[in-house]
Design an enzyme around this catalytic site. Structure first.
Site, PDB file in Angstrom:
ATOM      1  N   HIS A 275       1.025  -1.386  -0.086  1.00 36.10           N
ATOM      2  CA  HIS A 275      -0.098   0.106  -0.122  1.00 36.10           C
ATOM      3  C   HIS A 275       0.841   1.300  -0.029  1.00 36.10           C
ATOM      4  O   HIS A 275       0.653   2.198  -0.718  1.00 36.10           O
ATOM      5  CB  HIS A 275      -0.912   0.014   1.360  1.00 36.10           C
ATOM      6  CG  HIS A 275      -1.591   1.286   1.418  1.00 36.10           C
ATOM      7  ND1 HIS A 275      -1.325   2.178   2.001  1.00 36.10           N
ATOM      8  CD2 HIS A 275      -3.043   1.652   0.764  1.00 36.10           C
ATOM      9  CE1 HIS A 275      -2.225   3.151   2.076  1.00 36.10           C
ATOM     10  NE2 HIS A 275      -3.088   3.061   1.262  1.00 36.10           N
TER      11      HIS A 275
ATOM     12  N   ARG B 275      28.853  -4.010 -16.664  1.00 34.79           N
ATOM     13  CA  ARG B 275      30.009  -4.833 -15.757  1.00 34.79           C
ATOM     14  C   ARG B 275      29.519  -5.879 -15.234  1.00 34.79           C
ATOM     15  O   ARG B 275      28.746  -5.848 -14.372  1.00 34.79           O
ATOM     16  CB  ARG B 275      30.667  -3.838 -15.086  1.00 34.79           C
ATOM     17  CG  ARG B 275      30.963  -2.444 -15.386  1.00 34.79           C
ATOM     18  CD  ARG B 275      31.468  -1.552 -14.256  1.00 34.79           C
ATOM     19  NE  ARG B 275      32.001  -0.249 -14.850  1.00 34.79           N
ATOM     20  CZ  ARG B 275      31.315   0.824 -15.143  1.00 34.79           C
ATOM     21  NH1 ARG B 275      29.978   0.920 -15.246  1.00 34.79           N
ATOM     22  NH2 ARG B 275      31.809   1.961 -15.526  1.00 34.79           N
TER      23      ARG B 275
ATOM     24  N   ARG C 185      30.681  -6.738 -20.520  1.00 34.61           N
ATOM     25  CA  ARG C 185      31.972  -6.939 -20.496  1.00 34.61           C
ATOM     26  C   ARG C 185      32.102  -8.274 -19.561  1.00 34.61           C
ATOM     27  O   ARG C 185      31.625  -8.126 -18.379  1.00 34.61           O
ATOM     28  CB  ARG C 185      32.798  -5.875 -19.808  1.00 34.61           C
ATOM     29  CG  ARG C 185      34.192  -5.819 -19.612  1.00 34.61           C
ATOM     30  CD  ARG C 185      34.756  -4.735 -19.125  1.00 34.61           C
ATOM     31  NE  ARG C 185      34.541  -4.725 -17.788  1.00 34.61           N
ATOM     32  CZ  ARG C 185      35.063  -3.382 -17.052  1.00 34.61           C
ATOM     33  NH1 ARG C 185      35.624  -2.404 -17.713  1.00 34.61           N
ATOM     34  NH2 ARG C 185      34.769  -3.204 -15.879  1.00 34.61           N
TER      35      ARG C 185
ATOM     36  N   GLU D  85      42.309  -0.767 -23.970  1.00 32.94           N
ATOM     37  CA  GLU D  85      42.772  -0.159 -22.805  1.00 32.94           C
ATOM     38  C   GLU D  85      44.313  -0.299 -22.483  1.00 32.94           C
ATOM     39  O   GLU D  85      44.687   0.173 -21.300  1.00 32.94           O
ATOM     40  CB  GLU D  85      41.825  -0.562 -21.697  1.00 32.94           C
ATOM     41  CG  GLU D  85      41.977  -2.097 -21.563  1.00 32.94           C
ATOM     42  CD  GLU D  85      40.800  -2.603 -20.399  1.00 32.94           C
ATOM     43  OE1 GLU D  85      40.338  -1.798 -19.648  1.00 32.94           O
ATOM     44  OE2 GLU D  85      40.395  -3.750 -20.742  1.00 32.94           O
TER      45      GLU D  85
ATOM     46  N   GLY E 107      38.771   1.873 -23.193  1.00 28.98           N
ATOM     47  CA  GLY E 107      38.632   2.192 -21.438  1.00 28.98           C
ATOM     48  C   GLY E 107      39.911   3.088 -21.056  1.00 28.98           C
ATOM     49  O   GLY E 107      40.829   2.886 -21.009  1.00 28.98           O
ATOM     50  N   SER E 108      39.174   4.294 -21.055  1.00 28.99           N
ATOM     51  CA  SER E 108      40.169   5.645 -20.816  1.00 28.99           C
ATOM     52  C   SER E 108      40.973   5.608 -19.564  1.00 28.99           C
ATOM     53  O   SER E 108      42.009   6.015 -19.386  1.00 28.99           O
ATOM     54  CB  SER E 108      39.293   6.983 -21.139  1.00 28.99           C
ATOM     55  OG  SER E 108      38.216   6.889 -20.104  1.00 28.99           O
TER      56      SER E 108
ATOM     57  N   ASP F 191      42.294   2.561 -17.828  1.00 27.53           N
ATOM     58  CA  ASP F 191      43.405   1.845 -18.048  1.00 27.53           C
ATOM     59  C   ASP F 191      44.228   2.409 -18.901  1.00 27.53           C
ATOM     60  O   ASP F 191      45.659   2.367 -18.906  1.00 27.53           O
ATOM     61  CB  ASP F 191      43.053   0.389 -18.255  1.00 27.53           C
ATOM     62  CG  ASP F 191      42.736  -0.167 -16.672  1.00 27.53           C
ATOM     63  OD1 ASP F 191      43.530   0.001 -16.048  1.00 27.53           O
ATOM     64  OD2 ASP F 191      42.080  -1.131 -16.625  1.00 27.53           O
TER      65      ASP F 191
ATOM     66  N   CYS G 288      33.785   3.635 -23.420  1.00 26.56           N
ATOM     67  CA  CYS G 288      33.057   3.304 -22.495  1.00 26.56           C
ATOM     68  C   CYS G 288      33.813   3.754 -20.938  1.00 26.56           C
ATOM     69  O   CYS G 288      33.209   3.435 -19.807  1.00 26.56           O
ATOM     70  CB  CYS G 288      32.607   1.918 -22.165  1.00 26.56           C
ATOM     71  SG  CYS G 288      34.119   0.778 -21.941  1.00 26.56           S
TER      72      CYS G 288
END
Length: 797
Positions: free
Chosen positions: A421, A511, A578, A680, A701-702, A704, A751
């Protein structure tokens, strides 16, 4: 008969005669029962019978006088008027012909069932209820296990009197309905023995976000009042509509609820009683998978029928029951869902700008944030203590609480689930609610400021103090379209339903390790090598997997459901998942993980990503990941799911991963499966041509890539000031990858965190022709505008 209609004699066109609830039951019996939807038979007294009763007892003028002098915002006056009005009706006498028709219909219903005095449910059905704009749910009373003629006549009169409960009067005043134009029909329906079986609620959309791609079911043991009143945490089931229509018979996700109590009928005492649910039942789902799928199929048929009748999409709110004697399933009510159906397509994105001490946690209802003084109440009779704009904190709510709830900035209850409710009313009022927040009435200080946040995923939190937050409001159609695909990063399945409503082209990063941590929680090798575990670790595993003889099945079931909820939320848009990318120290924190993970000096550069998947010390765990993806695509029909391989150092490593996947039945290119690789590591860029021969695309993967290009440990505080994705070295690597990949006909996306944090970095990538940006949800609206402006300047279309 003049005053009574059997359900099969009425349909949706008869709402003025038998009210919304009874008209809907008749509609289903006439049109959907032939298609297999089971609805218990019954009859209804008409609205004319109600007016006849009032007229013959000379009550009309007295009711009008009482209501004309009433201030519905005065709680004491409201309670007093309600008591006097109901007593007027209860003291009235049945006209003889009305009484005889009710008894004749009851005898006929009993004969049809082969019983002398059939147990029935007596339900009120107002002529202004179950409308597309107002549900009136729970405003009047229902009575279960009514048996015998005297008992029936008493409860029909009680149902008529419940038109004037305090909550019903308050609701009509709030919605602007004329009390005197509303009449009441009473439905008398064969009782389904759910006290020996199960019951629950179905929405043909996600009740929190309004996502229309799902059928959402809840289930408990015993009668359904415990769900409606929020006394128990129900089991939850998600069924994806599109794939169900395509013939895939699989639940997208299911979650075990606490089911603390079971409401049953005690024949010796002649009343309903709540009993603690035995532990063995609490750890068992109230519905078998095939039963949940059958109910979902019925719900789809009901929604499609009502949508056709109304000439517009009509999401439905449905109640069901399972007879514990016969094992049969029934739909006992169906009404249009009124909250999301009426909501304008406006995106409101709430962001909490600071965090503080968490006082209580539970299930988040809605996506808003609100602050106010906490008011802990035990009973709705304490409504005088509650002030406008306060946070209501209580054990549970029922319709008697609604005058208070309408004044609340937010609602917190210790009990209840998403269809309780409190949850339903909070959505209708548009206020955030945290339900199932165990211990909240003790943990939240009376009279102190608190902030209720439902903008952090599935978990709702109550923070101490008044915390700052912001709200952005955008109409999706007002956002510009871009050539560059705009994707979104999704962390957990619970975030997916909300994120999928954003104007995106799909998911650029889901992920898998987040699903490990939040749902699976056990190291995969602790399941494949269960027999070798030490006793204490085995006990921990057993606590999570007690329903599974095959421990591997727990992993595949749990992981596949988490993945499927994300894929289904965005269907048919692409979802790029991934494979797990924990480091060894992170894997070690899963249950049993310390037994299988080596201790590494630098886990960031150690045994992670692709190097694990084909290695004999982890391959059997990776094959469980593969099995989960395979199930989502093949058994659940979610072919929009793609996969991505992280931290793949060399093309040779990429080949070995693809071979391991194929060994598990997941082959690139088969049934449209695309496999991407993370870019990466500098080697991914410098050898991009070779990687392009193996994979369908790249995702930068910016984080790493910056770490490895600049030689930084991104976890080190000492060198943290040097970490910057906007350095020329990193930008050149990104530009070079785009150039090389496009020369090979491969797409490139990003990403990593950088485009979400730095709009100028996103602009640089767009200038270089990147195919997609995958952003954090809270950065999406801002970045879309930046990209659109840049593309306009560049003349890109």
């Amino acid at each position: 008969m003049r005053w009574v209609r059997f359900f099969e004699e009425v349909g949706l066109e008869d709402v003025p005669l038998v009210g919304g609830k009874n008209a809907s039951l008749g509609e289903m019996i006439r049109t959907l029962t032939p298609l297999g939807v089971r609805v218990p038979e019954g009859f209804a007294t008409t609205s004319e019978a109600y007016r006849y009763f009032l007229r013959e007892n000379r009550l009309e003028e007295a009711i009008a006088r009482e209501l004309s002098a009433l201030d519905p915002l005065d709680p004491k006056a409201l309670q007093g008027a309600s008591r006097r009005l109901r007593n007027l009706i209860l003291k009235g006498a049945y006209p003889e012909d009305l009484k005889e028709e009710i008894l004749l219909a009851y005898r006929t219903l009993s004969e049809r069932a082969g019983e002398e005095a059939l147990p029935v449910a007596v339900r009120s059905s107002a002529t202004l209820e179950d409308l597309p704009t107002a549900s009136f749910a729970g405003q009047q009373e229902s009575y279960l296990y009514v048996q015998g003629e005297e008992d029936l006549l008493l409860h029909v009169k009680r149902a008529m009197a419940s038109l004037f409960t305090a909550r019903a009067i308050s609701y009509r005043a709030h919605m602007g309905f004329d009390h005197l134009k509303v009449a009441l029909s009473v439905g008398v329906q064969r009782m389904v023995r759910a006290d020996r079986g199960a019951s629950g609620v179905i929405f043909t959309l996600d009740p929190d976000t309004g996502h229309r791609g799902f059928v959402y079911l809840t289930a408990i043991f015993g009668l359904g009042e415990n769900i409606v009143q929020g006394r128990v945490g129900p089991d939850q089931y998600y069924v994806h509509k599109d794939t169900l229509r395509q013939g895939y018979k699989a639940l997208v996700a299911k979650r075990l609820g606490a089911k603390e109590l079971t409401l049953v009928y005690d024949p010796e005492e002649g009343r309903l009683k709540n009993r603690p649910t035995p532990p063995y039942l609490r750890s068992t789902f109230a519905l078998k998978d095939e039963e949940a799928l059958l109910l979902a199929d019925w719900a789809l048929r009901i929604e499609e029928h009502y949508s056709g009748k109304r000439g517009a999409p009509t999401p439905m709110d449905i109640e069901w029951a399972k007879d514990g004697v016969t094992g049969e399933l029934f739909v006992v009510q169906a009404r249009p869902e009124t909250v999301h159906a009426q909501r304008a397509p406006v995106l409101k994105v709430y962001r909490l700008l600071a965090r503080g001490e968490v006082l209580a946690e539970g299930l988040a209802v809605g996506e808003a944030i609100a602050s106010g003084r906490a008011r802990v109440l035990k009973d709705p009779k304490e409504m005088d203590r509650f002030q406008e704009g306060e946070v209501l904190v209580t054990e549970t709510t029922n319709p008697d609480w609604e005058p208070i709830m309408k004044k609340a900035a937010a609602i917190v209850t210790e009990r209840g689930g998403r269809t309780s409710h409190a949850a339903i009313v909070a959505r209708e009022l548009g206020v955030p609610a945290v339900v199932g927040a165990v211990g909240a009435t003790r943990a939240i200080p009376e009279g102190e400021e608190a902030t209720v946040s439902c903008a952090e995923g599935e978990v709702g939190r109550v923070y101490r103090g008044r915390l700052p937050f912001e709200v952005e409001e955008v109409r999706p159609e007002a956002l510009p379209r871009t050539r560059t695909q705009i994707l979104v990063n999704v962390g957990t399945p619970e975030e997916a339903l909300k994120a999928s409503l954003l104007p995106t082209d799909g998911v650029g990063l889901a992920r898998m390790e987040f699903i490990f941590a939040s749902h699976v929680r056990v190291h995969p090798l602790a399941l494949t090598r269960y027999e070798t575990l030490p006793k204490e670790v085995r006990r921990q595993v057993d606590e999570l997997t007690e329903a599974y003889r095959d421990k591997r099945a727990y992993f595949v079931d749990t992981l596949s459901q988490g993945i499927a909820l994300i894929a289904a939320a965005f269907y048919p848009r692409p979802v790029l998942l991934r494979f797990s990318d924990f480091k060894t120290n992170e894997y070690a924190r899963l249950i049993g993980g310390h037994l299988f993970e080596p201790k590494e000096e630098n886990p960031m550069l150690g045994w992670r990503g692709a190097s694990r998947y084909y290695h004999p010390d982890y391959k059997e765990g990776f094959l469980l990941e593969v099995a989960a993806v395979k199930r989502v695509r093949e058994e659940m029909g979610l072919k929009n799911l793609m996969v991505m391989v992280p931290f793949c150092r060399t093309p040779e490593e990429g080949m070995r991963v693809l071979e391991a996947m194929a060994e598990g039945g997941l082959k690139r290119g088969e049934d449209g499966l695309q496999v991407y690789v993370m870019a990466e590591i500098p080697s991914n860029v410098l050898e991009a041509e070779a990687f392009a021969e193996l994979f369908d695309g790249f995702s930068i993967g910016s984080n790493d890539l910056t770490q490895l290009a600049l030689g930084l440990d991104r976890d080190s505080e000492r060198v943290a000031p040097l970490f910057d994705e906007r350095r020329e070295t990193v930008k050149r690597l990104c530009a070079l990858l785009i150039e090389k990949a496009h020369a090979k006909g491969r797409k490139v996306g990003i990403c990593g965190q950088a485009p979400s944090d730095y709009p100028e970095f996103a602009a640089f990538l767009v200038e270089r022709g990147i195919d997609s940006l995958s952003l954090n949800p809270d950065a999406l609206l801002r970045t879309v505008r930046v990209v659109a402006e840049l593309e306009a300047r560049l003349g890109v279309s």
